[in-house]
Design a protein around this motif. Structure first.
Motif, PDB file in Angstrom:
ATOM      1  N   ARG A  90       6.252   2.154   1.255  1.00 45.66           N
ATOM      2  CA  ARG A  90       4.955   1.769   1.813  1.00 45.66           C
ATOM      3  C   ARG A  90       4.729   0.107   1.916  1.00 45.66           C
ATOM      4  N   SER A  91       5.450  -0.541   1.275  1.00 45.54           N
ATOM      5  CA  SER A  91       6.070  -2.050   1.691  1.00 45.54           C
ATOM      6  C   SER A  91       6.760  -2.113   2.896  1.00 45.54           C
ATOM      7  N   ALA A  97       8.147   3.257  -3.591  1.00 48.66           N
ATOM      8  CA  ALA A  97       6.993   1.846  -3.091  1.00 48.66           C
ATOM      9  C   ALA A  97       7.819   0.890  -2.092  1.00 48.66           C
ATOM     10  N   GLN A  98       9.443   1.142  -1.503  1.00 47.86           N
ATOM     11  CA  GLN A  98       9.477   0.654  -0.493  1.00 47.86           C
ATOM     12  C   GLN A  98       8.568   1.372   0.791  1.00 47.86           C
ATOM     13  N   ARG A 132      -0.541  -1.332  -4.684  1.00 49.63           N
ATOM     14  CA  ARG A 132       0.345  -2.558  -4.778  1.00 49.63           C
ATOM     15  C   ARG A 132       1.907  -2.033  -4.750  1.00 49.63           C
ATOM     16  N   SER A 133       2.380  -1.998  -3.943  1.00 54.19           N
ATOM     17  CA  SER A 133       3.427  -1.131  -3.122  1.00 54.19           C
ATOM     18  C   SER A 133       4.500  -2.079  -4.137  1.00 54.19           C
ATOM     19  N   GLU A 134       4.282  -3.352  -3.494  1.00 56.85           N
ATOM     20  CA  GLU A 134       5.406  -5.151  -3.257  1.00 56.85           C
ATOM     21  C   GLU A 134       5.371  -5.092  -4.570  1.00 56.85           C
TER      22      GLU A 134
END
Length: 721
Positions: A569-570, A566-567, A532-534
């Motif tokens: 993976r988004s 996170a960025q 849930r990277s975003e």
């Protein structure tokens, strides 16, 4: 006297009808059939006595009568099949004298050579008992077996005088308690299986006459939930069936589920008009009223206290903490509650039960009793507070054992890393549940547990796991921080998110900004791992801002490092590269070589995704050097694995194989089997491309072994993130 029977008279049968719609219990019926069947070889010296035990409403009488009717229909009891309700849980239980009188009447059927004034005559109990035993003996001599079904026995003294002397006869007893003084086979009865529970309640779902096969998915889910809300207890399910028949609202199933779901004490909802086949009210609360009245006061209070701790199950150690008494007292208490079938114990073989469980309906009933007693309410609050701090102490100690390298001397609460992992596994569900408990004004106790160290978790994401010196974190926040290592390593990512959200809410209401920054970093990391990277970006940005305001460059760098993950993976690859460079430079400025290595590794992952393979290989080599320098073997292994992947993409297969072989060699002492499986799979792929087929097959076998130990069947390749 002639105690025999005339051959032209049928054997007496006073069995009530078997319960209509009887469902399940196949294993129990098979065991009873084996017990009731004709003896093979010489008759045993003593009668076959079987006691069906279980909580009131668990279907003991229905099972006993089903088995008795089957046995009689098989022709196993030509001397008669007699049923007697001893009413042991009523205000006026049947006495042995009354029981003997009833059984004599049944056996005699008006043809027994007894003076009528002896039957039930005060002071003549001995005559009746002798006549009863003589009659049974005569039947045994004639080879005619008798089955006695003695229902609702509350005390072994009720049945001891009624037991036949001959081993040909059988006695089937039902009771809510264990009777150790009886020489008998106990058959404990628990809830129905999920499928049998659905079958029992299916006829009441009136939407379609054909039944469960044509239920909508929503109806099927509601039926399953209804059986769980009834604790899969037969009486509760039959009451629910009656309630469904009586309801004429648009959706009776959904309305009943909603009502039960909202009830604190579901026994008060599970009440219907009328009686069952045996004349017993369709109401659950009176059954539990009697169960609790029979408990000694200290047992009843202790159960009410335990019931206010909302766990599905609990260890003996937790029971000791919750009751506030010594271990011997807690074990005696649990033994008594198990004997009354209010609590179940789960162990291995003859060992002491490792876990205990209060039936859900019992918990609700006991919790409602406690709510009406201010002293019990305070005892429950105290029990939850003590359990919170007990778990915090244990989790802190277990967490220290899991860290590599460890921070100073290891706590003695655990013998080693394996025992710490075992405790976390056993208590995981309860640990997560504790973090969800509401605040009960325990601030005055929180100074007992101070986290004096900043722990490093040895992961590739640069994840800080503690608070600065001098902070006294909220108990929920501190517990969440100590759970992170285990939940991450064992891949319980959704649990980690749940814990992180609760900790963030508690930290937000706290004046401790550092605690809030730390838990935001944890929450972001958990969301990242849960794919849930975003969602992870917001808490990680907030953590970085807070750490910057607090002038904590290490914390800020850790948050940036996680944000970069996170960025990436988004899909924000260029932003991710810039963020990791920022984190790497921040760590380099403060001389934190360990975290510089982590940030370098993560930068390499982005460059690889961008197709900048030469730069990625160079960065991974820098990360390897930094991990080697800081003696972080597992991160060194991860960076070697990633370096091998990039080298293979660049066509430098021999160097890629060498990197993977070294990675696996370094990781051989690790218990992170998921990462180990991935490394072996990568090596197998590289060996295949090099034409080394036999070596590749061996690598795949090792990968499968590691995956099994990791609890997965997935075949994973690539980078270990």
């Amino acid at each position: 006297m002639n105690h025999g029977r005339r051959p032209d008279r049928p054997a007496p049968c006073t069995l009530p009808m078997a319960q209509g719609g009887f469902t399940g219990r196949a294993d129990e019926l098979a065991e009873l059939a084996a017990r009731l069947g004709p003896p093979v070889g010489p008759a045993p010296d003593a009668p076959g006595v079987c006691v069906v035990t279980g909580l009131g409403g668990m279907g003991k009488t229905a099972l006993a009568l089903k088995a008795a009717h089957r046995a009689r229909n098989e022709g196993w009891f030509t001397g008669g099949a007699l049923f007697l309700d001893l009413a042991g849980y009523d205000d006026n239980p049947v006495t042995p004298t009354q029981a003997v009188t009833s059984l004599l009447h049944a056996l005699a059927t008006g043809d027994l050579d007894l003076r009528s004034d002896l039957i039930g005559h005060y002071g003549e109990d001995r005559h009746q008992l002798d006549a009863y035993r003589s009659h049974l003996a005569a039947l045994a001599d004639a080879g005619r077996r008798v089955l006695l079904v003695l229902d609702n026995v509350s005390d072994s003294a009720q049945v001891s005088p009624l037991l036949p002397a001959s081993g040909l006869h059988c006695v089937l007893i039902t009771s809510r308690e264990c009777h150790e003084s009886l020489t008998a086979r106990e058959l404990p009865l628990g809830p129905l299986s999920p499928d049998d529970s659905v079958r029992l309640i299916a006829p009441a779902i009136r939407r379609r006459p054909v039944g469960a096969d044509e239920w909508t998915p929503e109806e099927a889910a509601s039926v399953r939930e209804l059986t769980l809300l009834c604790d899969r207890m037969p009486l509760a399910l039959r009451i629910a069936t009656s309630l469904l028949h009586r309801r004429h609202v648009r959706n009776p199933l959904a309305s009943l589920v909603e009502e039960l779901r909202a009830a604190v004490d579901r026994t008060r909802v599970l009440t219907s008009r009328g009686v069952d086949e045996y004349g017993r009210p369709l109401a659950l609360a009176p059954v539990f009223d009697m169960c609790f009245r029979r408990l000694p006061p200290d047992r009843s209070r202790a159960l009410c206290r335990l019931a206010q701790v909302p766990f599905q199950d609990f260890s003996t150690e937790t029971a000791v903490v919750a009751t506030g008494r010594a271990r011997p007292f807690a074990l005696d208490l649990l033994d008594d509650l198990v004997g009354a079938h209010l609590v179940t114990g789960e162990g291995r073989g003859d060992e002491l039960p490792e876990r205990w469980r209060i039936h859900d309906l019992v918990r609700g009933y006991a919790g409602a009793l406690a709510a009406d007693d201010p002293a019990l309410v305070e005892e429950g609050r105290r029990a939850r507070r003590e359990i919170r701090h007990h778990y915090l102490t244990k989790a802190e100690a277990a967490d220290r054992h899991l860290r590599t390298p460890s921070d100073g001397p290891l706590p003695e609460l655990f013998k080693g890393r394996a025992e710490a992992f075992s405790w976390f596994h056993a208590e995981r569900v309860n640990l997560v549940a504790v973090t969800q408990w509401p605040d009960e004004h325990e601030d005055e106790h929180e100074d007992e547990h101070q986290d004096d160290d900043r722990h490093e978790d040895g992961r590739d994401d640069g994840h800080g796991d503690g608070l600065d010196d001098g902070h006294a974190p909220d108990c929920t926040v501190a517990l969440a921080l100590h759970l992170a290592q285990f939940l991450h390593q064992r891949r319980y990512f959704e649990d980690w998110v749940t814990v992180g959200r609760a900790a963030r809410e508690r930290a937000r209401r706290s004046p401790d900004r550092h605690a809030e920054a730390t838990v935001c970093n944890h929450l972001g990391n958990a969301l990242l791992r849960a794919d849930r990277s975003e969602e992870a970006i917001e808490p990680l940005l907030h953590a970085a801002d807070l750490f910057r305001e607090l002038d904590d460059p290490a914390g800020e760098g850790i948050a940036w490092n996680n944000l970069g993950l996170a960025q990436r993976r988004s899909g924000l690859l260029h932003e991710s590269a810039a963020t990791h460079e920022r984190a790497r430079d921040r760590f380099r400025d403060i001389g934190d070589r360990s975290h510089e290595g982590r940030a370098s590794h993560n930068l390499g992952l982005v460059l690889d995704t961008l197709g900048r393979y030469g730069e990625a290989a160079a960065v991974f080599q820098q990360a390897c050097a930094l991990h080697r320098e800081t003696h972080n073997h597992f991160l060194y292994s991860d960076s070697l694995n990633s370096l091998g992947c990039v080298l293979h993409t660049m066509g430098r297969t021999d160097l890629a194989v060498a990197a993977l072989q070294e990675s696996i060699s370094v990781r051989q002492d690790s218990d992170n089997w998921y990462a180990t499986s991935m490394a072996w799979n990568n090596l197998a792929r590289f060996l295949d491309s090099a034409g080394r087929i036999a070596e590749a097959a061996h690598a795949r076998t090792r990968a499968a072994e590691a995956a099994t130990r990791a609890g997965t069947t997935d075949t994973t390749y690539g980078h270990h993130h």
